[in-house]
Write a protein that holds these residues in place. Structure first.
Motif, PDB file in Angstrom:
ATOM      1  N   LEU A  36       0.851  -1.187   0.000  1.00  0.00           N
ATOM      2  CA  LEU A  36       0.000   0.000   0.000  1.00  0.00           C
ATOM      3  C   LEU A  36       0.888   1.239   0.000  1.00  0.00           C
ATOM      4  O   LEU A  36       1.841   1.328   0.784  1.00  0.00           O
ATOM      5  CB  LEU A  36      -0.902   0.030   1.235  1.00  0.00           C
ATOM      6  CG  LEU A  36      -1.901  -1.114   1.393  1.00  0.00           C
ATOM      7  CD1 LEU A  36      -2.631  -0.980   2.725  1.00  0.00           C
ATOM      8  CD2 LEU A  36      -2.895  -1.121   0.240  1.00  0.00           C
ATOM      9  N   GLU A  39      -0.205   8.213   0.719  1.00  0.00           N
ATOM     10  CA  GLU A  39      -0.156   9.471  -0.017  1.00  0.00           C
ATOM     11  C   GLU A  39       0.147  10.644   0.913  1.00  0.00           C
ATOM     12  O   GLU A  39      -0.388  10.740   2.010  1.00  0.00           O
ATOM     13  CB  GLU A  39      -1.478   9.709  -0.736  1.00  0.00           C
ATOM     14  CG  GLU A  39      -1.762   8.667  -1.814  1.00  0.00           C
ATOM     15  CD  GLU A  39      -3.025   8.968  -2.591  1.00  0.00           C
ATOM     16  OE1 GLU A  39      -2.997   8.857  -3.827  1.00  0.00           O
ATOM     17  OE2 GLU A  39      -4.040   9.304  -1.951  1.00  0.00           O
ATOM     18  N   ARG A  49      -4.651   7.591   4.229  1.00  0.00           N
ATOM     19  CA  ARG A  49      -4.750   7.755   2.773  1.00  0.00           C
ATOM     20  C   ARG A  49      -3.841   6.735   2.078  1.00  0.00           C
ATOM     21  O   ARG A  49      -2.714   7.020   1.698  1.00  0.00           O
ATOM     22  CB  ARG A  49      -4.387   9.191   2.372  1.00  0.00           C
ATOM     23  CG  ARG A  49      -5.331  10.216   2.960  1.00  0.00           C
ATOM     24  CD  ARG A  49      -5.002  11.622   2.527  1.00  0.00           C
ATOM     25  NE  ARG A  49      -5.113  11.795   1.085  1.00  0.00           N
ATOM     26  CZ  ARG A  49      -4.995  12.980   0.469  1.00  0.00           C
ATOM     27  NH1 ARG A  49      -4.772  14.074   1.181  1.00  0.00           N
ATOM     28  NH2 ARG A  49      -5.100  13.056  -0.844  1.00  0.00           N
ATOM     29  N   ARG A  51      -3.211   3.748  -0.974  1.00  0.00           N
ATOM     30  CA  ARG A  51      -3.607   3.334  -2.316  1.00  0.00           C
ATOM     31  C   ARG A  51      -2.879   2.047  -2.667  1.00  0.00           C
ATOM     32  O   ARG A  51      -1.750   1.821  -2.249  1.00  0.00           O
ATOM     33  CB  ARG A  51      -3.298   4.419  -3.355  1.00  0.00           C
ATOM     34  CG  ARG A  51      -1.833   4.754  -3.442  1.00  0.00           C
ATOM     35  CD  ARG A  51      -1.582   5.988  -4.275  1.00  0.00           C
ATOM     36  NE  ARG A  51      -1.531   5.699  -5.697  1.00  0.00           N
ATOM     37  CZ  ARG A  51      -1.053   6.551  -6.601  1.00  0.00           C
ATOM     38  NH1 ARG A  51      -0.621   7.749  -6.222  1.00  0.00           N
ATOM     39  NH2 ARG A  51      -1.013   6.226  -7.863  1.00  0.00           N
ATOM     40  N   GLU A  52      -3.528   1.207  -3.424  1.00  0.00           N
ATOM     41  CA  GLU A  52      -2.948  -0.084  -3.810  1.00  0.00           C
ATOM     42  C   GLU A  52      -1.805   0.117  -4.807  1.00  0.00           C
ATOM     43  O   GLU A  52      -1.950   0.822  -5.802  1.00  0.00           O
ATOM     44  CB  GLU A  52      -4.012  -0.980  -4.442  1.00  0.00           C
ATOM     45  CG  GLU A  52      -5.123  -1.416  -3.505  1.00  0.00           C
ATOM     46  CD  GLU A  52      -4.679  -2.520  -2.550  1.00  0.00           C
ATOM     47  OE1 GLU A  52      -3.553  -3.053  -2.734  1.00  0.00           O
ATOM     48  OE2 GLU A  52      -5.461  -2.853  -1.641  1.00  0.00           O
ATOM     49  N   GLU A  66       1.154  -2.392  -9.807  1.00  0.00           N
ATOM     50  CA  GLU A  66       0.201  -1.620 -10.599  1.00  0.00           C
ATOM     51  C   GLU A  66       0.912  -1.082 -11.848  1.00  0.00           C
ATOM     52  O   GLU A  66       2.098  -0.719 -11.777  1.00  0.00           O
ATOM     53  CB  GLU A  66      -0.366  -0.460  -9.787  1.00  0.00           C
ATOM     54  CG  GLU A  66      -1.383  -0.867  -8.730  1.00  0.00           C
ATOM     55  CD  GLU A  66      -2.719  -1.271  -9.344  1.00  0.00           C
ATOM     56  OE1 GLU A  66      -2.914  -1.064 -10.558  1.00  0.00           O
ATOM     57  OE2 GLU A  66      -3.577  -1.801  -8.612  1.00  0.00           O
ATOM     58  N   LEU A  80       3.539   9.365  -5.051  1.00  0.00           N
ATOM     59  CA  LEU A  80       2.732   9.314  -3.830  1.00  0.00           C
ATOM     60  C   LEU A  80       2.515  10.696  -3.231  1.00  0.00           C
ATOM     61  O   LEU A  80       1.683  10.869  -2.343  1.00  0.00           O
ATOM     62  CB  LEU A  80       3.397   8.407  -2.781  1.00  0.00           C
ATOM     63  CG  LEU A  80       3.437   6.916  -3.092  1.00  0.00           C
ATOM     64  CD1 LEU A  80       4.130   6.156  -1.969  1.00  0.00           C
ATOM     65  CD2 LEU A  80       2.035   6.363  -3.326  1.00  0.00           C
TER      66      LEU A  80
END
Length: 362
Positions: A36, A39, A49, A51-52, A66, A80
């Motif tokens: 993860l 951010e 906060r 994000r994957e 990703e 990020l």
């Protein structure tokens, strides 16, 4: 239970942060570890906060990074985001951050002195393993011979100085080029040698205004006097020198007004030095430090930083002979010594610059 790592970039951005993110995610994904991204630094951590940065490859397939990470590794800045946080420095703020980490296998913090200080404080107050990676263009992090971003910043400075020298020679000008380095003059020192500068000014010299102005006046008069074939004078100045560059140039020009056709000019490179695609050296350092950081976090090691080619005693060796683990407490103590001049590393840098002062001035 599947393991999950979090990673964040914090403080001033450095070219190569994205490369470290890409490498870290790849290493973790191969081990089946979810990643993860946090951010906007510690502020984002307190707010949860996330994000994957990994995803299954197809229906039930193995974890892969990703897609955006493939291209981001060659970009400057940080995907990020980064931010400085006063709230995190309070016990209440860190308690909020610690709660966000309760179900994670570790947190990797990529950043400089302030970011690593935060990592040290948080590591003492939560059970989640926390590992730091040094990223600072100023090269002011203890227990690491270099940090992510240093080499790219130096290349940017040298290229800018080469361009400035072109126009300086066309007009018989003296240029004072200011580079980043509020507390550490490494960029100015190293770039001065590579760019063939005539002099370098940095905070660690401890020189006063009168001394600086006299030295620069003598330098310009000697190099650009009538009859000399030399056509430019280039001086590198770290921002940590208290005399502002515009004022320094103005006062120097006043002293040189009797020199026909000679002008003093200033250039503040500022945040230009932070940007740009990372060099091979920064990408290589970022990748190898990220690999070591993942290994440390998954082993459950905490409150430490992975350092590059450090000669500071006390580090724990890793399978990579160029990378060692150091307790963050030791890293921060050595960093403080670098900045106050008591570290042998800082003293060696100053001595080396003093030894080549006459060579630079030719």
């Amino acid at each position: 239970m599947a393991r999950t790592l979090a990673v964040m970039t914090s403080g001033g951005d450095s070219p190569g942060m994205n490369t470290a993110l890409r490498a870290l995610v790849r290493v973790a994904a191969v081990r089946g570890v979810r990643v993860l991204g946090v951010e906007f630094g510690y502020e984002g951590l307190m707010e949860g906060r996330f994000r994957e940065l990994t995803r299954p490859d197809g229906e039930g397939g193995p974890l892969v990074p990703e897609p955006e990470l493939d291209a981001s590794g060659q970009l400057g800045g940080t995907i990020l985001g980064s931010a400085r946080s006063q709230r995190f420095m309070t016990p209440e703020g860190r308690a909020d951050a610690a709660r966000r980490l309760e179900d994670l296998s570790g947190l990797v913090v990529i950043g400089g002195n302030g970011s690593l200080t935060g990592a040290h404080l948080l590591a003492r107050e939560c059970k989640t393993p926390i590992v730091g990676i040094p990223a600072s263009i100023d090269n002011d992090i203890g227990c690491s011979a270099s940090a992510i971003g240093v080499d790219t910043a130096l290349n940017t400075i040298v290229e800018a100085c080469d361009r400035i020298s072109d126009t300086a020679r066309a007009h018989r000008r003296a240029f004072i080029v200011e580079v980043m380095g509020r507390h550490c003059g490494y960029l100015a020192m190293a770039a001065a040698v590579s760019a063939g500068a005539d002099a370098v000014l940095f905070r660690e010299q401890g020189r006063g205004e009168a001394d600086i102005l006299q030295a620069l006046e003598d330098l310009v008069r000697r190099n650009l006097a009538e009859g000399r074939t030399k056509r430019r004078v280039l001086v590198l100045k770290a921002e940590g020198v208290e005399l502002p560059t515009p004022l320094l140039v103005s006062r120097l020009q006043e002293r040189l007004k009797d020199l026909k056709g000679v002008e003093a000019r200033g250039m503040v490179l500022g945040h230009l030095v932070r940007g740009g695609s990372p060099t091979h050296h920064d990408r290589m350092i970022a990748g190898r430090l990220a690999f070591a950081a993942v290994e440390a976090a998954l082993e459950g090691a905490t409150d430490l930083m992975v350092g590059w080619q450090s000669t500071v005693p006390g580090g724990q060796t890793t399978p990579d002979p160029y990378v060692k683990r150091y307790p963050l407490e030791q890293v921060l103590a050595e960093t403080a010594a670098l900045l106050d001049g008591s570290s042998p590393v800082t003293q060696r840098r100053v001595r080396m610059m003093e030894s080549v002062q006459g060579v630079l001035a030719l």
